[in-house]
Design a protein around this motif. Structure first.
Motif, PDB file in Angstrom:
ATOM      1  N   ARG A 241       0.828  -1.212   0.000  1.00 46.77           N
ATOM      2  CA  ARG A 241       0.000   0.000   0.000  1.00 46.77           C
ATOM      3  C   ARG A 241       0.861   1.260   0.000  1.00 46.77           C
ATOM      4  O   ARG A 241       0.635   2.185  -0.801  1.00 46.77           O
ATOM      5  CB  ARG A 241      -0.942  -0.001   1.203  1.00 46.77           C
ATOM      6  CG  ARG A 241      -1.897   1.198   1.224  1.00 46.77           C
ATOM      7  CD  ARG A 241      -2.917   1.064   2.346  1.00 46.77           C
ATOM      8  NE  ARG A 241      -3.844   2.186   2.331  1.00 46.77           N
ATOM      9  CZ  ARG A 241      -3.661   3.309   3.032  1.00 46.77           C
ATOM     10  NH1 ARG A 241      -2.581   3.461   3.790  1.00 46.77           N
ATOM     11  NH2 ARG A 241      -4.553   4.291   2.974  1.00 46.77           N
TER      12      ARG A 241
ATOM     13  N   THR B 100      -6.059   9.453   1.858  1.00 52.01           N
ATOM     14  CA  THR B 100      -5.395   8.166   2.122  1.00 52.01           C
ATOM     15  C   THR B 100      -4.626   8.125   3.430  1.00 52.01           C
ATOM     16  O   THR B 100      -4.273   7.037   3.892  1.00 52.01           O
ATOM     17  CB  THR B 100      -4.403   7.837   0.982  1.00 52.01           C
ATOM     18  OG1 THR B 100      -3.326   8.782   1.007  1.00 52.01           O
ATOM     19  CG2 THR B 100      -5.088   7.893  -0.374  1.00 52.01           C
TER      20      THR B 100
ATOM     21  N   ASP C 130       3.609  -8.666   0.196  1.00 47.23           N
ATOM     22  CA  ASP C 130       2.208  -9.046   0.373  1.00 47.23           C
ATOM     23  C   ASP C 130       1.947 -10.460  -0.148  1.00 47.23           C
ATOM     24  O   ASP C 130       1.209 -11.240   0.469  1.00 47.23           O
ATOM     25  CB  ASP C 130       1.302  -8.046  -0.351  1.00 47.23           C
ATOM     26  CG  ASP C 130       1.094  -6.776   0.461  1.00 47.23           C
ATOM     27  OD1 ASP C 130       1.962  -6.486   1.312  1.00 47.23           O
ATOM     28  OD2 ASP C 130       0.088  -6.079   0.250  1.00 47.23           O
TER      29      ASP C 130
END
Length: 383
Positions: free
Chosen positions: A24, A326, A354
């Protein structure tokens, strides 16, 4: 597409940075780079935006600056927008954390005056590091900073002002930063450092304390560096405490280890800083250093009045918007500041992290949880 640039540097270091950032954060950094390189730079070239030519001291149309106009746009306008985005994201992040700032003063007061646990346990020794070391460290640091600047040739008055400002900002904003990190997982190093830089510049550029402009800028940048390093270390210490308490260490031994580790760390860090500063000064190396360059540009605007205020304001608004949307406006601004060969390896590292956690780590943890329970599963995950 003639005025943009795309590349991937095969760098284990950048891949590792992305691995620790996770996908992210790495994606937000890359979105900043994509916006800069695939929208803002072509737009600046197509509009033939005038940019400042430092060699001639005048503004020239960007298409007159040479054959690689995309790099001219990136090195001037886009990096100014990126610095504004770093500022905007940092300041809005601080504003969002205002309720935490208000409550931290009560926490600090109760820590020294309220009920405390047993720091020393009979027949077992120290469990917690004594809280009284904080004012002692503040006094030692105060006189040590004054002495350092006196030896460096600065007058007594600005050295004392510097020490007072830095002591209170470091301990107060440092406590706020650690509290915010504990609640949100994000330490506002960028935003709080810009506050300290602004505070020091306003004091030394406007008060007649026997310093010229260059000395005022130098002392402000040194103070900001000390502050940023200090609260970055405080975030590291919080991580140390979490891991060490998890495996059964006493807070006393954790604090003792950290305090002892600062001494060789400071010596090594100063030696490396001197080495790199000499290479930078003679032009042997050229570091990207987005945070440091943001400080330098911000200082130039305040001290000299030179810079593209419009591009800085545009970036500030952009960074604030991304922070609102965000919570990672500073990461977005850092991505705008970097060329794509530096950001895409981070994206690959974040994606790999991830994938590994989902396909490799989690199945193992789930199987251990089924066989031995949640406690053993979490222990295995940590290991």
């Amino acid at each position: 597409m003639s005025y943009t640039f795309l590349g991937v540097e095969i760098s284990p270091t950048l891949f590792a940075i992305g691995w620790f950032m996770k996908f992210r954060a790495a994606l937000l950094v890359n979105l900043g780079a994509i916006l800069a390189w695939f929208w803002l730079i072509p737009l600046a070239v197509l509009q033939d935006v005038p940019v400042y030519d430092p060699e001639q001291g005048v503004y020239r149309d960007i298409t007159e600056m040479g054959p690689i106009v995309q790099w001219q746009a990136f090195g001037s306008i886009i990096r100014t927008v990126a610095i504004g985005a770093i500022l905007g994201g940092g300041f809005l992040g601080l504003f969002k954390m205002a309720p935490t700032f208000i409550s931290i003063f009560g926490d600090i007061s109760s820590a020294f005056t309220g009920e405390r646990g047993d720091e020393f346990i009979e027949n077992k020794g120290w469990y917690e590091w004594p809280l009284t070391h904080i004012p002692v460290f503040m006094v030692i640091s105060f006189f040590a900073m004054i002495l350092t600047f006196l030896v460096g040739g600065f007058p007594l008055m600005p050295s004392a002002i510097f020490a007072i400002v830095l002591i209170f900002t470091t301990f107060l904003l440092g406590a706020i930063a650690v509290r915010v990190m504990g609640e949100t997982g994000i330490e506002p190093v960028s935003g709080t450092s810009f506050i300290v830089l602004l505070m020091l510049l306003l004091i030394f550029l406007n008060l007649d304390v026997g310093l010229d402009k260059e000395e005022s800028v130098l002392i402000a940048l040194v103070g900001t560096t000390v502050f940023g390093s200090a609260i970055s270390m405080s975030g590291t210490v919080v991580g140390d405490y979490k891991n060490s308490l998890y495996i059964g260490n006493r807070p006393y031994h954790i604090s003792k280890g950290n305090i002892m580790g600062v001494i060789p760390g400071a010596i090594l860090g100063a030696a490396v800083a001197i080495f790199l500063s000499k290479l930078l000064a003679d032009g042997t190396i050229d570091l990207l250093a987005p945070q440091a360059n943001a400080f330098a540009y911000f200082t130039t605007i305040l001290a000299e009045g030179q810079g593209d205020w419009g591009a800085l304001a545009l970036g500030f608004a952009l960074g604030a918007f991304v922070e609102w949307a965000t919570g990672m406006g500073t990461s977005f601004g850092l991505g705008m500041y970097l060329p794509t060969p530096a950001t895409f390896p981070m994206l690959l590292g974040g994606a790999a992290r991830d994938w590994w956690e989902k396909r490799r780590l989690q199945p193992k943890v789930d199987s251990i949880r089924m066989e031995k329970g949640s406690q053993e599963a979490e222990r295995s995950r940590a290991l």
